[in-house]
Each structure stands twice: as structure tokens, then as C-alpha cells.
Design a protein around this motif. Structure first.
Motif, short mmCIF file in Angstrom:
data_model
loop_
_atom_site.label_atom_id
_atom_site.label_comp_id
_atom_site.label_asym_id
_atom_site.label_seq_id
_atom_site.Cartn_x
_atom_site.Cartn_y
_atom_site.Cartn_z
N LEU A 177 -13.47 5.51 -8.24
CA LEU A 177 -12.79 5.75 -6.97
C LEU A 177 -12.57 4.46 -6.19
CD1 LEU A 177 -14.61 9.05 -5.98
CD2 LEU A 177 -12.21 8.82 -6.66
N GLU A 178 -13.55 3.57 -6.20
CA GLU A 178 -13.39 2.27 -5.54
C GLU A 178 -12.29 1.46 -6.21
OE1 GLU A 178 -16.95 -0.07 -4.50
OE2 GLU A 178 -18.07 1.76 -4.99
N SER A 179 -12.27 1.49 -7.52
CA SER A 179 -11.24 0.77 -8.27
C SER A 179 -9.85 1.34 -7.95
CB SER A 179 -11.53 0.87 -9.77
OG SER A 179 -10.50 0.29 -10.52
N ALA A 180 -9.75 2.65 -7.87
CA ALA A 180 -8.47 3.28 -7.52
C ALA A 180 -8.04 2.85 -6.12
CB ALA A 180 -8.59 4.80 -7.59
N PHE A 181 -8.97 2.80 -5.19
CA PHE A 181 -8.64 2.35 -3.84
C PHE A 181 -8.10 0.92 -3.87
CE2 PHE A 181 -10.10 -0.29 -0.28
CZ PHE A 181 -9.24 0.19 0.69
N ASN A 182 -8.80 0.02 -4.55
CA ASN A 182 -8.38 -1.38 -4.61
C ASN A 182 -6.99 -1.53 -5.22
OD1 ASN A 182 -10.68 -2.46 -3.35
ND2 ASN A 182 -11.82 -2.38 -5.28
N GLU A 183 -6.74 -0.78 -6.28
CA GLU A 183 -5.43 -0.83 -6.94
C GLU A 183 -4.33 -0.31 -6.02
OE1 GLU A 183 -3.35 1.24 -10.80
OE2 GLU A 183 -5.47 0.68 -10.95
N GLU A 184 -4.58 0.81 -5.37
CA GLU A 184 -3.58 1.38 -4.46
C GLU A 184 -3.36 0.48 -3.24
OE1 GLU A 184 -1.56 3.84 -5.05
OE2 GLU A 184 -2.54 4.25 -6.97
N LEU A 185 -4.43 -0.14 -2.75
CA LEU A 185 -4.31 -1.03 -1.60
C LEU A 185 -3.39 -2.19 -1.95
CD1 LEU A 185 -5.11 -1.79 1.27
CD2 LEU A 185 -7.12 -2.96 0.31
N GLU A 186 -3.55 -2.76 -3.11
CA GLU A 186 -2.66 -3.86 -3.53
C GLU A 186 -1.21 -3.39 -3.62
OE1 GLU A 186 -3.35 -7.12 -3.70
OE2 GLU A 186 -5.26 -6.43 -2.88
N ASN A 187 -1.01 -2.19 -4.18
CA ASN A 187 0.35 -1.64 -4.29
C ASN A 187 0.97 -1.45 -2.92
OD1 ASN A 187 0.24 -1.51 -7.09
ND2 ASN A 187 -0.48 0.59 -7.12
N LYS B 75 -3.35 3.22 14.91
CA LYS B 75 -4.27 2.09 15.03
C LYS B 75 -4.79 1.65 13.65
CE LYS B 75 -5.90 4.03 19.30
NZ LYS B 75 -7.00 4.84 19.79
N LEU B 76 -4.72 2.55 12.68
CA LEU B 76 -5.21 2.24 11.34
C LEU B 76 -4.16 1.48 10.55
CD1 LEU B 76 -6.85 5.67 10.46
CD2 LEU B 76 -7.98 3.62 11.32
N ASN B 77 -4.61 0.53 9.75
CA ASN B 77 -3.73 -0.24 8.88
C ASN B 77 -3.03 0.70 7.91
OD1 ASN B 77 -3.40 -1.59 6.09
ND2 ASN B 77 -3.45 -3.30 7.53
N ALA B 78 -1.70 0.63 7.88
CA ALA B 78 -0.91 1.58 7.08
C ALA B 78 -1.20 1.48 5.58
CB ALA B 78 0.57 1.39 7.34
N ALA B 79 -1.27 0.27 5.04
CA ALA B 79 -1.52 0.10 3.60
C ALA B 79 -2.90 0.64 3.23
CB ALA B 79 -1.39 -1.37 3.21
N GLU B 80 -3.88 0.33 4.06
CA GLU B 80 -5.24 0.80 3.78
C GLU B 80 -5.34 2.32 3.92
OE1 GLU B 80 -9.83 -0.13 5.12
OE2 GLU B 80 -8.20 -1.17 6.14
N HIS B 81 -4.69 2.85 4.95
CA HIS B 81 -4.72 4.30 5.16
C HIS B 81 -4.06 5.03 3.99
CE1 HIS B 81 -4.04 7.77 8.27
NE2 HIS B 81 -4.77 8.15 7.25
N ALA B 82 -2.93 4.53 3.53
CA ALA B 82 -2.24 5.16 2.40
C ALA B 82 -3.09 5.09 1.13
CB ALA B 82 -0.88 4.49 2.17
N ALA B 83 -3.76 3.95 0.92
CA ALA B 83 -4.62 3.82 -0.25
C ALA B 83 -5.79 4.80 -0.19
CB ALA B 83 -5.14 2.38 -0.36
N TRP B 84 -6.38 4.94 0.99
CA TRP B 84 -7.47 5.91 1.13
C TRP B 84 -6.95 7.34 0.99
CZ3 TRP B 84 -12.01 4.85 -0.11
CH2 TRP B 84 -12.61 3.64 0.22
N ALA B 85 -5.70 7.58 1.40
CA ALA B 85 -5.12 8.92 1.23
C ALA B 85 -5.01 9.28 -0.25
CB ALA B 85 -3.76 9.00 1.91
N ILE B 86 -4.69 8.31 -1.07
CA ILE B 86 -4.62 8.56 -2.53
C ILE B 86 -6.01 8.90 -3.06
CG2 ILE B 86 -4.08 7.56 -4.78
CD1 ILE B 86 -1.61 8.21 -3.00
N VAL B 87 -7.01 8.14 -2.63
CA VAL B 87 -8.39 8.42 -3.06
C VAL B 87 -8.82 9.80 -2.56
CG1 VAL B 87 -10.81 7.70 -2.86
CG2 VAL B 87 -9.01 6.00 -3.22
N ALA B 88 -8.48 10.11 -1.32
CA ALA B 88 -8.83 11.43 -0.77
C ALA B 88 -8.15 12.54 -1.55
CB ALA B 88 -8.43 11.49 0.71
N SER B 89 -6.92 12.32 -1.97
CA SER B 89 -6.22 13.31 -2.80
C SER B 89 -6.95 13.50 -4.13
CB SER B 89 -4.77 12.87 -3.03
OG SER B 89 -4.10 13.80 -3.83
#
Length: 138
Positions: free
Chosen positions: A80-90, A112-126
Motif C-alpha cells: 500500500l505504501e508503494s502504491a501511494f508513492n507510485e501514484e503520488l509521482e504520477n 487545503k490538502l495538496n491535490a497530488a497527495e490527496h489523489a494518491a491517497w484516494a487511490i490507496v483508499a479505493s
């Protein structure tokens, strides 16, 4: 709702004592693409960012514990951490795509939340919301 039919929900015309247990590929398509589920993942991601700690490891543990009521196994946490890091870069490379993911649903996102980071966490949450142990009713 049509998505409930895919999950074999009763039509409410009669009482069902016990629902059948099913798991089909169509259910995964619903949970990955239906606006309700995408929005739910976005809100889970927001909660992970605000309440889950400062590090990806802490946030993964927090999110996993919220949806399963237990800590993730170390290998699962690493995936899950690896998926977050990969999505964050994307999403750092493509902020427009991040904005599209975060715009799905009726509720507004926390700007207020960073959009790229929030989107990456959304993928992990999914991913978390799509675990068999989260979806399947025993």
C-alpha cells in the motif's frame, strides 16, 4: 439503485432473512468506478491525511484499521505504501488528472490538502475499500 443489484441486494418487495454471499468481477467495477465509491474513497483519504499521522506508514495503518478493524500485515502495508508513492509521482506530473479524481462526487474536497497527495491517497483508499474482507459479508 442499479449498483445494489450487482451486489445482489433484495428488491425490498419481500423480507430476506439472509442474503446470498456473492463476489463477481462486476462488483469490483462498481466499487472502483461508481461515483459513490470514488467519493467515499476520497473522503477516507482525506481522513487518513488529517487524522492518520504524518508518515505514509502511519496513514496506511490508520486507513487499514478503519476499514478492517485490525492492523495490516507488514507485506500488505509495504504494498500500500508503494502504491501511494507510485501514484503520488504520477499525480505530481499530472495535476489535471489529480483534479479530475478529486472532483468526482457531490461533496467538495478540502482545498487545503495538496491535490497530488490527496489523489494518491484516494487511490490507496479505493484499494482498501476493495479488499475482499471489507466488501464480503460473512
Amino acid at each position: 439503485a442499479p449498483s445494489m443489484t450487482i451486489f445482489d441486494a433484495p428488491t425490498r418487495e419481500k423480507c430476506m432473512v439472509e442474503r446470498p454471499r456473492t463476489n463477481t468481477p462486476l462488483q469490483a467495477l462498481v466499487t472502483l468506478n461508481d461515483p459513490q465509491f470514488v467519493e467515499a474513497a476520497r473522503h477516507l483519504a482525506q481522513r487518513m491525511m488529517k487524522e492518520g499521522g504524518l508518515t505514509p506508514k502511519e496513514r496506511v495503518e490508520f486507513g487499514y484499521r478503519l476499514v478492517t478493524s485490525r492492523k495490516p500485515r507488514p507485506m500488505v502495508a509495504r504494498i500500500l505504501e508503494s502504491a501511494f508513492n507510485e501514484e503520488l509521482e504520477n499525480y505530481k506530473k499530472n495535476l489535471e488528472a489529480a483534479g479530475k479524481v478529486l472532483a468526482i462526487g457531490d461533496s467538495k474536497r478540502d482545498e487545503k490538502l495538496n491535490a497530488a497527495e490527496h489523489a494518491a491517497w484516494a487511490i490507496v483508499a479505493s484499494m482498501l475499500l476493495n479488499l475482499d474482507e471489507v466488501i464480503t459479508r460473512l
